[in-house]
Design an enzyme around this catalytic site. Structure first.
Site, PDB file in Angstrom:
ATOM      1  N   LYS A   1       0.832  -1.222   0.000  1.00  0.00           N
ATOM      2  CA  LYS A   1       0.000   0.000   0.000  1.00  0.00           C
ATOM      3  C   LYS A   1       0.859   1.261   0.000  1.00  0.00           C
ATOM      4  O   LYS A   1       0.513   2.251  -0.644  1.00  0.00           O
ATOM      5  CB  LYS A   1      -0.936   0.011   1.209  1.00  0.00           C
ATOM      6  CG  LYS A   1      -2.061  -0.992   1.064  1.00  0.00           C
ATOM      7  CD  LYS A   1      -3.100  -0.820   2.135  1.00  0.00           C
ATOM      8  CE  LYS A   1      -4.185  -1.855   1.980  1.00  0.00           C
ATOM      9  NZ  LYS A   1      -5.147  -1.849   3.054  1.00  0.00           N
TER      10      LYS A   1
ATOM     11  N   LYS B   1     -11.510  -4.545  -1.734  1.00  0.00           N
ATOM     12  CA  LYS B   1     -12.560  -3.534  -1.870  1.00  0.00           C
ATOM     13  C   LYS B   1     -12.023  -2.139  -2.091  1.00  0.00           C
ATOM     14  O   LYS B   1     -12.699  -1.295  -2.641  1.00  0.00           O
ATOM     15  CB  LYS B   1     -13.508  -3.566  -0.675  1.00  0.00           C
ATOM     16  CG  LYS B   1     -12.892  -3.205   0.661  1.00  0.00           C
ATOM     17  CD  LYS B   1     -13.965  -3.103   1.716  1.00  0.00           C
ATOM     18  CE  LYS B   1     -13.672  -3.936   2.946  1.00  0.00           C
ATOM     19  NZ  LYS B   1     -12.334  -3.775   3.507  1.00  0.00           N
TER      20      LYS B   1
ATOM     21  N   LYS C   1      -5.431 -10.004  -5.298  1.00  0.00           N
ATOM     22  CA  LYS C   1      -6.601 -10.261  -4.458  1.00  0.00           C
ATOM     23  C   LYS C   1      -7.787  -9.387  -4.892  1.00  0.00           C
ATOM     24  O   LYS C   1      -7.575  -8.257  -5.340  1.00  0.00           O
ATOM     25  CB  LYS C   1      -6.199  -9.904  -3.016  1.00  0.00           C
ATOM     26  CG  LYS C   1      -7.216 -10.196  -1.972  1.00  0.00           C
ATOM     27  CD  LYS C   1      -6.780  -9.630  -0.633  1.00  0.00           C
ATOM     28  CE  LYS C   1      -7.031  -8.145  -0.546  1.00  0.00           C
ATOM     29  NZ  LYS C   1      -6.928  -7.567   0.806  1.00  0.00           N
TER      30      LYS C   1
HETATM   31  P1  TYM Z   1     -10.651  -6.236   5.269  1.00  0.00           P
HETATM   32  O1  TYM Z   1     -11.661  -5.204   5.594  1.00  0.00           O
HETATM   33  O2  TYM Z   1      -9.727  -5.974   4.141  1.00  0.00           O
HETATM   34  O3  TYM Z   1     -11.359  -7.607   4.985  1.00  0.00           O
HETATM   35  C1  TYM Z   1     -12.320  -8.144   5.877  1.00  0.00           C
HETATM   36  C2  TYM Z   1     -12.204  -9.654   5.850  1.00  0.00           C
HETATM   37  O4  TYM Z   1     -12.388 -10.142   4.518  1.00  0.00           O
HETATM   38  C3  TYM Z   1     -11.276 -10.963   4.154  1.00  0.00           C
HETATM   39  N1  TYM Z   1     -11.000 -10.758   2.729  1.00  0.00           N
HETATM   40  C4  TYM Z   1     -10.888 -11.742   1.838  1.00  0.00           C
HETATM   41  N2  TYM Z   1     -10.997 -13.082   1.955  1.00  0.00           N
HETATM   42  C5  TYM Z   1     -10.844 -13.811   0.835  1.00  0.00           C
HETATM   43  N3  TYM Z   1     -10.591 -13.269  -0.384  1.00  0.00           N
HETATM   44  C6  TYM Z   1     -10.476 -11.938  -0.547  1.00  0.00           C
HETATM   45  N4  TYM Z   1     -10.255 -11.412  -1.741  1.00  0.00           N
HETATM   46  C7  TYM Z   1     -10.632 -11.112   0.595  1.00  0.00           C
HETATM   47  N5  TYM Z   1     -10.590  -9.771   0.789  1.00  0.00           N
HETATM   48  C8  TYM Z   1     -10.802  -9.578   2.109  1.00  0.00           C
HETATM   49  C9  TYM Z   1     -10.124 -10.441   4.996  1.00  0.00           C
HETATM   50  O5  TYM Z   1      -9.120 -11.422   5.122  1.00  0.00           O
HETATM   51  C10 TYM Z   1     -10.822 -10.136   6.287  1.00  0.00           C
HETATM   52  O6  TYM Z   1     -10.965 -11.301   7.060  1.00  0.00           O
HETATM   53  N6  TYM Z   1      -7.093  -5.560   8.677  1.00  0.00           N
HETATM   54  C11 TYM Z   1      -8.394  -6.141   8.436  1.00  0.00           C
HETATM   55  C12 TYM Z   1      -9.481  -5.656   9.346  1.00  0.00           C
HETATM   56  C13 TYM Z   1      -9.207  -5.806  10.802  1.00  0.00           C
HETATM   57  C14 TYM Z   1      -9.295  -7.002  11.555  1.00  0.00           C
HETATM   58  C15 TYM Z   1      -8.995  -6.636  12.893  1.00  0.00           C
HETATM   59  C16 TYM Z   1      -9.576  -8.322  11.216  1.00  0.00           C
HETATM   60  C17 TYM Z   1      -8.869  -4.800  11.655  1.00  0.00           C
HETATM   61  N7  TYM Z   1      -8.752  -5.308  12.924  1.00  0.00           N
HETATM   62  C18 TYM Z   1      -8.971  -7.585  13.903  1.00  0.00           C
HETATM   63  C19 TYM Z   1      -9.557  -9.262  12.240  1.00  0.00           C
HETATM   64  C20 TYM Z   1      -9.248  -8.903  13.566  1.00  0.00           C
HETATM   65  C21 TYM Z   1      -8.822  -5.796   7.029  1.00  0.00           C
HETATM   66  O7  TYM Z   1      -8.385  -4.826   6.448  1.00  0.00           O
HETATM   67  O8  TYM Z   1      -9.820  -6.599   6.568  1.00  0.00           O
END
Ligand code: TYM
Length: 351
Positions: free
Chosen positions: A112, A200, A197
């Site tokens: 990023k 979003k 990947k």
């Molecule tokens: P985020 O918002 O990017 O994604 C939320 C969840 O969706 C999963 N995910 C995916 N799984 C499979 N294929 C994909 N293309 C895909 N894109 C997203 C992510 O793995 C995630 O589980 N840093 C985290 C948010 C966060 C968090 C936390 C998660 C902040 N604090 C504490 C768990 C525990 C994030 O940006 O997820």
């Protein structure tokens, strides 16, 4: 009962990747088998350039979609990160345990930050410290398991390392968590760029299926997915990443195994048609429920208010314990009781 915590960042509209990699399992499995918390992690959405009104809108939309996907506030706690101060309080303590080298090694930071610099922008410090805040999210709740997609593995590993290090230095304070992943579709790839990947916050819209895409939009996106030069429809992630991705999505939607779907389709077109219909059917009930919930914003707001209250009560003792363990002097009330809070208010009251 196990404690489960996971989060989703309101940095864009939720995608099929979010759903298959995380949200669907939270609703179908985790909320039934564990004491589970699911958080809209809005502070994390501020680590890159953002429009304040859009973050607010996306936070509300994410909450509505989590409920539409089946999270039941009677079974689990759904809340917004910024409504619970404990996350930010604990994050600072963990910054005092983490190292800058550890932060700079994080793959998502490197990617990023490079993207941000390529655009000629500057990199916010919070992008570097993001994984520490994520560790705080997890550790504040005594979390055993963190159900996430594969891309979050390194961040959860960091949370583990920080928990172990803090416990060794200052006494046992945190539960050491571990990540769990779905068996299929733990990493859904962009339909137009199967090497990346499906994210979003990415700009490449045509390769991303959003949870609120109309059926015809879903069909169009899947039918235009990039395929590979071969002709056979087999599951070979290295040799045929585009086809493997479609097989993963189809298997995840229909509850099968992608390897078993090898050879089932006579052509790429047939595979795309099946996949498109499977995704449309998967999203249909979520979209219908989302529409109903949008008509009742007071309900969603109430769920978030109650969720934050419950979450605060769960996080507070652990975060207070961490403050004491690391060497901070507890705030004391005029009765001499350790309040653990708000020294300023106590001092003002005494004047
Ligand atoms: P985020 O918002 O990017 O994604 C939320 C969840 O969706 C999963 N995910 C995916 N799984 C499979 N294929 C994909 N293309 C895909 N894109 C997203 C992510 O793995 C995630 O589980 N840093 C985290 C948010 C966060 C968090 C936390 C998660 C902040 N604090 C504490 C768990 C525990 C994030 O940006 O997820």
């Amino acid at each position: 009962m196990k404690r489960v915590f996971s989060g989703i960042k309101p940095s864009g509209h939720l995608t099929l990747g979010n759903y298959l990699g995380a949200v669907r399992r939270w609703a179908a499995v985790d909320q039934y088998r564990a004491d589970a918390l699911f958080c809209i992690v809005d502070l994390h959405a501020l680590t890159v350039e953002h429009d304040p009104a859009r973050v607010r809108r996306l936070s509300r939309q994410a909450a509505t979609l989590l409920l539409a996907a089946g999270l039941d506030p009677e079974r689990c706690t759904v809340f917004v990160q910024s409504h619970v101060d404990e996350h930010a309080r604990l994050s600072y303590l963990l910054e005092c345990v983490a190292t800058d080298g550890e932060m700079r090694r994080m793959v998502q930071y490197k990617e990023k930050a490079a993207r941000e610099r390529d655009r000629g922008g500057s990199v916010r410090l919070s992008l570097l410290t993001y994984p520490v805040l994520m560790a705080a999210d997890i550790l504040a709740y005594g979390t055993d398991e963190v159900p996430v997609g594969e891309d979050q593995t390194q961040h959860v590993e960091l949370a583990r390392d920080l928990a172990v290090r803090f416990n060794q230095r200052y006494g046992r304070t945190f539960v050491v968590p571990r990540a769990t992943h779905p068996e299929v579709a733990a990493r859904v790839m962009n339909l137009r760029e199967p090497g990346s990947k499906m994210g979003k916050s990415d700009d490449v819209g045509p390769g991303i299926v959003y949870l609120l895409d109309e059926p015809d939009v879903v069909r169009r996106k899947v039918m235009r997915a990039v395929t590979d030069s071969g002709r056979e429809v087999v599951h070979d992630s290295a040799g045929q990443p585009g086809i493997a991705n479609l097989l993963e999505i189809l298997a995840a939607c229909t509850g099968g195994d992608p390897a078993d779907l090898s050879g089932v389709h006579a052509s790429y077109g047939a595979l795309k048609r099946d996949t498109a219909e499977a995704v449309v059917e998967l999203l249909r009930p979520v979209q219908a429920r989302h529409k109903e919930l949008c008509a009742d914003p007071g309900y969603v707001a109430g769920v978030l208010r109650d969720g934050a209250e419950r979450a605060r009560a769960m996080a507070r003792p652990t975060v207070d314990a961490a403050y004491r363990a690391i060497g901070l002097l507890p705030a004391v009330s005029d009765t001499g009781a350790d309040t653990g809070v708000d020294t300023g208010a106590v001092l003002n009251a005494a004047r």
